[in-house]
Design a protein around this motif. Structure first.
Motif, PDB file in Angstrom:
ATOM      1  N   GLY A  14      29.410 -46.659  34.603  1.00 21.56           N
ATOM      2  CA  GLY A  14      30.101 -46.918  35.866  1.00 21.56           C
ATOM      3  C   GLY A  14      31.281 -46.006  36.136  1.00 21.56           C
ATOM      4  N   PRO A  15      32.289 -45.940  35.235  1.00 21.55           N
ATOM      5  CA  PRO A  15      33.452 -45.092  35.519  1.00 21.55           C
ATOM      6  C   PRO A  15      33.110 -43.607  35.629  1.00 21.55           C
ATOM      7  N   LEU A  16      32.214 -43.141  34.793  1.00 15.29           N
ATOM      8  CA  LEU A  16      31.826 -41.734  34.866  1.00 15.29           C
ATOM      9  C   LEU A  16      31.079 -41.440  36.169  1.00 15.29           C
ATOM     10  N   SER A  17      30.272 -42.381  36.622  1.00 12.04           N
ATOM     11  CA  SER A  17      29.584 -42.220  37.903  1.00 12.04           C
ATOM     12  C   SER A  17      30.577 -42.151  39.052  1.00 12.04           C
ATOM     13  N   VAL A  18      31.600 -42.997  39.002  1.00 11.86           N
ATOM     14  CA  VAL A  18      32.614 -42.991  40.059  1.00 11.86           C
ATOM     15  C   VAL A  18      33.378 -41.672  40.067  1.00 11.86           C
ATOM     16  N   ALA A  32      29.068 -29.210  34.727  1.00 15.42           N
ATOM     17  CA  ALA A  32      29.254 -29.715  33.363  1.00 15.42           C
ATOM     18  C   ALA A  32      29.504 -31.219  33.379  1.00 15.42           C
ATOM     19  N   LEU A  33      30.280 -31.699  34.354  1.00 11.21           N
ATOM     20  CA  LEU A  33      30.516 -33.139  34.492  1.00 11.21           C
ATOM     21  C   LEU A  33      29.209 -33.874  34.788  1.00 11.21           C
ATOM     22  N   VAL A  34      28.403 -33.308  35.655  1.00 17.05           N
ATOM     23  CA  VAL A  34      27.106 -33.909  35.979  1.00 17.05           C
ATOM     24  C   VAL A  34      26.202 -33.899  34.752  1.00 17.05           C
ATOM     25  N   ALA A  35      26.266 -32.827  33.966  1.00 17.17           N
ATOM     26  CA  ALA A  35      25.448 -32.745  32.752  1.00 17.17           C
ATOM     27  C   ALA A  35      25.831 -33.847  31.761  1.00 17.17           C
ATOM     28  N   VAL A  36      27.117 -34.140  31.644  1.00 13.30           N
ATOM     29  CA  VAL A  36      27.559 -35.229  30.758  1.00 13.30           C
ATOM     30  C   VAL A  36      26.986 -36.557  31.248  1.00 13.30           C
ATOM     31  N   LEU A  37      27.039 -36.778  32.541  1.00 12.07           N
ATOM     32  CA  LEU A  37      26.488 -38.009  33.114  1.00 12.07           C
ATOM     33  C   LEU A  37      24.991 -38.125  32.831  1.00 12.07           C
ATOM     34  N   VAL A  38      24.264 -37.034  32.993  1.00 12.41           N
ATOM     35  CA  VAL A  38      22.819 -37.049  32.774  1.00 12.41           C
ATOM     36  C   VAL A  38      22.496 -37.256  31.297  1.00 12.41           C
ATOM     37  N   VAL A  39      23.250 -36.622  30.407  1.00 16.19           N
ATOM     38  CA  VAL A  39      23.012 -36.801  28.970  1.00 16.19           C
ATOM     39  C   VAL A  39      23.232 -38.259  28.572  1.00 16.19           C
ATOM     40  N   ILE A  40      24.265 -38.875  29.098  1.00 19.20           N
ATOM     41  CA  ILE A  40      24.512 -40.291  28.804  1.00 19.20           C
ATOM     42  C   ILE A  40      23.368 -41.151  29.336  1.00 19.20           C
ATOM     43  N   ALA A  41      22.853 -40.814  30.516  1.00 19.10           N
ATOM     44  CA  ALA A  41      21.723 -41.571  31.072  1.00 19.10           C
ATOM     45  C   ALA A  41      20.463 -41.379  30.233  1.00 19.10           C
ATOM     46  N   VAL A  42      20.236 -40.172  29.740  1.00 17.81           N
ATOM     47  CA  VAL A  42      19.059 -39.920  28.899  1.00 17.81           C
ATOM     48  C   VAL A  42      19.182 -40.671  27.580  1.00 17.81           C
ATOM     49  N   THR A  55      19.172 -34.304  39.677  1.00 26.12           N
ATOM     50  CA  THR A  55      20.632 -34.406  39.623  1.00 26.12           C
ATOM     51  C   THR A  55      21.243 -33.272  38.816  1.00 26.12           C
ATOM     52  N   ILE A  56      20.653 -32.968  37.664  1.00 25.18           N
ATOM     53  CA  ILE A  56      21.248 -31.931  36.820  1.00 25.18           C
ATOM     54  C   ILE A  56      21.004 -30.533  37.379  1.00 25.18           C
ATOM     55  N   ALA A  63      25.324 -29.169  48.856  1.00 26.77           N
ATOM     56  CA  ALA A  63      24.909 -29.557  47.498  1.00 26.77           C
ATOM     57  C   ALA A  63      25.822 -30.648  46.952  1.00 26.77           C
ATOM     58  N   CYS A  64      27.113 -30.515  47.199  1.00 25.27           N
ATOM     59  CA  CYS A  64      28.058 -31.530  46.718  1.00 25.27           C
ATOM     60  C   CYS A  64      27.964 -32.825  47.523  1.00 25.27           C
ATOM     61  N   LEU A  65      27.499 -32.762  48.753  1.00 29.00           N
ATOM     62  CA  LEU A  65      27.290 -33.986  49.534  1.00 29.00           C
ATOM     63  C   LEU A  65      26.048 -34.754  49.089  1.00 29.00           C
ATOM     64  N   VAL A  66      25.068 -34.049  48.579  1.00 31.63           N
ATOM     65  CA  VAL A  66      23.834 -34.703  48.143  1.00 31.63           C
ATOM     66  C   VAL A  66      24.021 -35.389  46.784  1.00 31.63           C
ATOM     67  N   LEU A  67      24.898 -34.842  45.937  1.00 30.10           N
ATOM     68  CA  LEU A  67      25.060 -35.390  44.592  1.00 30.10           C
ATOM     69  C   LEU A  67      25.468 -36.859  44.559  1.00 30.10           C
ATOM     70  N   PRO A  68      26.402 -37.330  45.388  1.00 34.84           N
ATOM     71  CA  PRO A  68      26.717 -38.765  45.349  1.00 34.84           C
ATOM     72  C   PRO A  68      25.509 -39.641  45.678  1.00 34.84           C
ATOM     73  N   VAL A  69      24.656 -39.172  46.561  1.00 31.61           N
ATOM     74  CA  VAL A  69      23.450 -39.936  46.904  1.00 31.61           C
ATOM     75  C   VAL A  69      22.534 -40.027  45.685  1.00 31.61           C
ATOM     76  N   LEU A  70      22.378 -38.928  44.972  1.00 30.19           N
ATOM     77  CA  LEU A  70      21.538 -38.934  43.774  1.00 30.19           C
ATOM     78  C   LEU A  70      22.104 -39.857  42.694  1.00 30.19           C
ATOM     79  N   VAL A  71      23.424 -39.810  42.505  1.00 29.59           N
ATOM     80  CA  VAL A  71      24.048 -40.666  41.488  1.00 29.59           C
ATOM     81  C   VAL A  71      23.913 -42.140  41.872  1.00 29.59           C
ATOM     82  N   LEU A  72      24.123 -42.455  43.133  1.00 28.17           N
ATOM     83  CA  LEU A  72      23.956 -43.845  43.578  1.00 28.17           C
ATOM     84  C   LEU A  72      22.521 -44.307  43.410  1.00 28.17           C
ATOM     85  N   ARG A  73      21.578 -43.427  43.674  1.00 27.04           N
ATOM     86  CA  ARG A  73      20.170 -43.809  43.500  1.00 27.04           C
ATOM     87  C   ARG A  73      19.848 -44.031  42.026  1.00 27.04           C
ATOM     88  N   LEU A  74      20.390 -43.209  41.152  1.00 27.87           N
ATOM     89  CA  LEU A  74      20.212 -43.428  39.712  1.00 27.87           C
ATOM     90  C   LEU A  74      20.772 -44.783  39.295  1.00 27.87           C
TER      91      LEU A  74
END
Length: 121
Positions: free
Chosen positions: A3-7, A43-53, A75-76, A101-112
């Motif tokens: 949650g906090p990392l997604s925010v 790199a921040l997005v990569a950390v989020l994706v690694v945690i999700a994996v 997302t990555i 690209a930066c506007l689409v990323l919040p949508v992808l994170v929310l969908r995840l």
């Protein structure tokens, strides 16, 4: 999903999107600083994706793992591809590419988060 990392990821994406779109409106091409900011954000997005994996190997998995995996790959890859395209376009349109690209990323994170929350992952 964390949650906090997604925010933090969503807020960073929106701040960067505002910056890039402002630069596009001012007819400015992406600078080295802009591309470096995109790399740090990637790199921040990569950390989020690694945690999700890593979470996929736990007890609570999303019921639709294939869709979740597709969103993880998208997302990555989204911001690095946007940065690559922005570098190829050294005009204001490069800044617009980064902004979108930066506007689409919040949508992808929310969908995840939505997919993960269905099963409590």
């Amino acid at each position: 999903m964390n949650g906090p990392l997604s925010v933090v990821t969503i807020v960073a994406a929106l701040v960067l999107a505002a910056w890039y779109l402002l630069r596009a409106a001012l007819n400015r091409a992406p600078s080295r600083f802009d591309l470096l900011a995109a790399a740090v954000f990637s790199a921040l997005v990569a950390v989020l994706v690694v945690i999700a994996v890593v979470g996929l190997f736990g007890d609570s998995r999303p019921s639709d793992t294939a869709t979740f995996g597709g969103y993880l790959i998208t997302t990555i890859a989204f911001v690095p591809v946007g940065a690559y395209l922005a570098r190829l376009e050294p005009t204001r349109w490069g800044s617009l590419i980064l902004g979108i690209a930066c506007l689409v990323l919040p949508v992808l994170v929310l969908r995840l988060q939505q997919i993960a929350s269905v099963t409590g992952a």
